[in-house]
Design an enzyme around this catalytic site. Structure first.
Site, PDB file in Angstrom:
ATOM      1  N   ILE A 196       3.238   4.376  -0.294  1.00  0.00           N
ATOM      2  CA  ILE A 196       4.596   4.503  -0.833  1.00  0.00           C
ATOM      3  C   ILE A 196       5.198   3.112  -1.036  1.00  0.00           C
ATOM      4  CG2 ILE A 196       6.940   5.275  -0.271  1.00  0.00           C
ATOM      5  CD1 ILE A 196       5.720   7.692   1.169  1.00  0.00           C
ATOM      6  N   ILE A 253       3.198   3.656  10.903  1.00  0.00           N
ATOM      7  CA  ILE A 253       1.850   4.087  11.271  1.00  0.00           C
ATOM      8  C   ILE A 253       1.929   5.467  11.927  1.00  0.00           C
ATOM      9  CG2 ILE A 253       0.962   1.742  11.606  1.00  0.00           C
ATOM     10  CD1 ILE A 253       1.299   2.199  14.681  1.00  0.00           C
ATOM     11  N   GLN A 300       2.940  15.046  16.586  1.00  0.00           N
ATOM     12  CA  GLN A 300       3.670  13.832  16.184  1.00  0.00           C
ATOM     13  C   GLN A 300       4.941  13.601  17.022  1.00  0.00           C
ATOM     14  OE1 GLN A 300       4.181  13.873  11.808  1.00  0.00           O
ATOM     15  NE2 GLN A 300       2.697  12.214  11.863  1.00  0.00           N
ATOM     16  N   ARG A 310       0.841  -1.210   0.000  1.00  0.00           N
ATOM     17  CA  ARG A 310       0.000   0.000   0.000  1.00  0.00           C
ATOM     18  C   ARG A 310       0.868   1.249   0.000  1.00  0.00           C
ATOM     19  NH1 ARG A 310      -3.879  -0.866   5.022  1.00  0.00           N
ATOM     20  NH2 ARG A 310      -4.525   1.222   4.471  1.00  0.00           N
ATOM     21  N   TYR A 345       5.741   9.890  16.382  1.00  0.00           N
ATOM     22  CA  TYR A 345       6.161   9.596  14.999  1.00  0.00           C
ATOM     23  C   TYR A 345       7.504  10.262  14.679  1.00  0.00           C
ATOM     24  CZ  TYR A 345       5.506   9.332   9.853  1.00  0.00           C
ATOM     25  OH  TYR A 345       5.637   9.101   8.499  1.00  0.00           O
ATOM     26  N   ASN A 375       9.894   0.138   5.320  1.00  0.00           N
ATOM     27  CA  ASN A 375       8.944   1.196   4.956  1.00  0.00           C
ATOM     28  C   ASN A 375       7.721   1.217   5.871  1.00  0.00           C
ATOM     29  OD1 ASN A 375       7.330   2.956   2.923  1.00  0.00           O
ATOM     30  ND2 ASN A 375       6.129   1.072   3.078  1.00  0.00           N
TER      31      ASN A 375
END
Ligand code: CAA
Length: 240
Positions: free
Chosen positions: A14, A85, A144, A12, A147, A82
């Site tokens: 990239i 989430i 974020q 899915r 992240y 890669n």
């Protein structure tokens, strides 16, 4: 048969563009996914690329899955870490669960993906580790903390692996995509997304294929001298 490449989260967004680009370059590609069987099947039907299901956050599952790929396709020579989430929330609202989910998948997931295949790469004297980081690991991002921490951590991983692998023909590099037209970015509230696009000098979101082309270059023999680097692909939104 070409070299074997694994792309985590490769069915899915990239990751799908990366899997397709590697296949087009002649690699035998294994694309991993975590949950969505239906989308993975549709991806295989469309592309002919084999998909494998495991949770990158789990070391034993990753190790077993990677061993299965090697049994099916041969020694893994290219790894594209890669899978990632988001669990965005302003820091005052971020829960420990949101923190740990993102750390486990995005950061520990890179360890779990590379560590099991590293000894084989060392023995064979060739390897390409490509980690998909993010502009938000370079500049930070509102909502974020989790992240951005993982994506900044990716850069530490590749800079360290680059030093350990150089003498064994292995390179490790990161790509920092800016905002790319994927489901992840489309999930950002429209008003916020429009404001972000306003900060991109190129005036648009990036396309997944623009990241995939960076990957095929880093995976190739031609990139041997590029090691521990970060390629920013963000339309001029941020300069390091
Ligand atoms: N900068 C400054 N302020 C921001 C902001 C930003 N980027 N985004 C939101 N805010 C502000 C809002 O304007 C609002 O301010 P007011 O309270 O004064 O109105 C406040 O923050 C939002 O507070 P809420 O309590 O309403 O926030 P929320 O709990 O509803 O959370 C959110 C909303 C999760 C922050 C949401 O705005 C959001 O998703 N923002 C986008 C975050 C983002 O950019 N994520 C990147 C995802 S794409 C990706 O990660 C891929 C990649 O690698 C590039």
């Amino acid at each position: 048969m070409g070299r074997v490449a694994v792309v985590t989260g490769g069915s899915r967004g990239i990751g799908a563009a990366i899997s397709k680009a590697l296949k087009a370059e002649g690699y035998s590609v294994a694309a991993t996914y975590a949950g969505n069987d239906e989308k993975a099947k549709a991806f295989t039907d469309e592309t002919g690329i084999k998909t494998y299901k495991w949770d990158v956050a789990d070391y034993d599952s990753s190790k077993a899955g990677l061993a299965q790929v090697e049994a099916d396709l041969g020694p893994i020579e290219v790894v594209v870490a890669n899978a990632g989430i988001t669990r965005d929330a302003p820091f005052h609202k971020m829960t420990p669960e949101q923190w740990h989910q993102v750390i486990d998948t995005n950061l520990t997931g890179v360890f779990n993906t590379v560590h099991p295949i590293w000894p084989g790469m060392r023995e064979r004297g060739f390897g390409r580790i490509i980690v998909i980081s993010s502009i938000n690991g370079q500049k930070g991002q509102f909502a974020q903390v989790n992240y951005a921490a993982t994506k900044a951590g990716d850069l530490g991983i590749v800079k360290s692996l680059a030093q350990e692998g150089a003498g064994k023909g292995i390179t490790a590099n990161a790509i920092c995509p800016g905002y790319i037209a994927t489901e992840m970015v489309m999930a950002v509230p429209e008003k916020v997304r429009d404001a972000i696009i306003g900060q991109i000098p190129t005036g648009r979101l990036g396309e997944p294929e623009e990241i995939a082309r960076c990957v095929t270059f880093l995976a190739s023999e031609d990139s041997q001298f590029i090691n521990g680097s970060t390629i920013s692909a963000n339309g001029g939104q941020f300069f390091v």
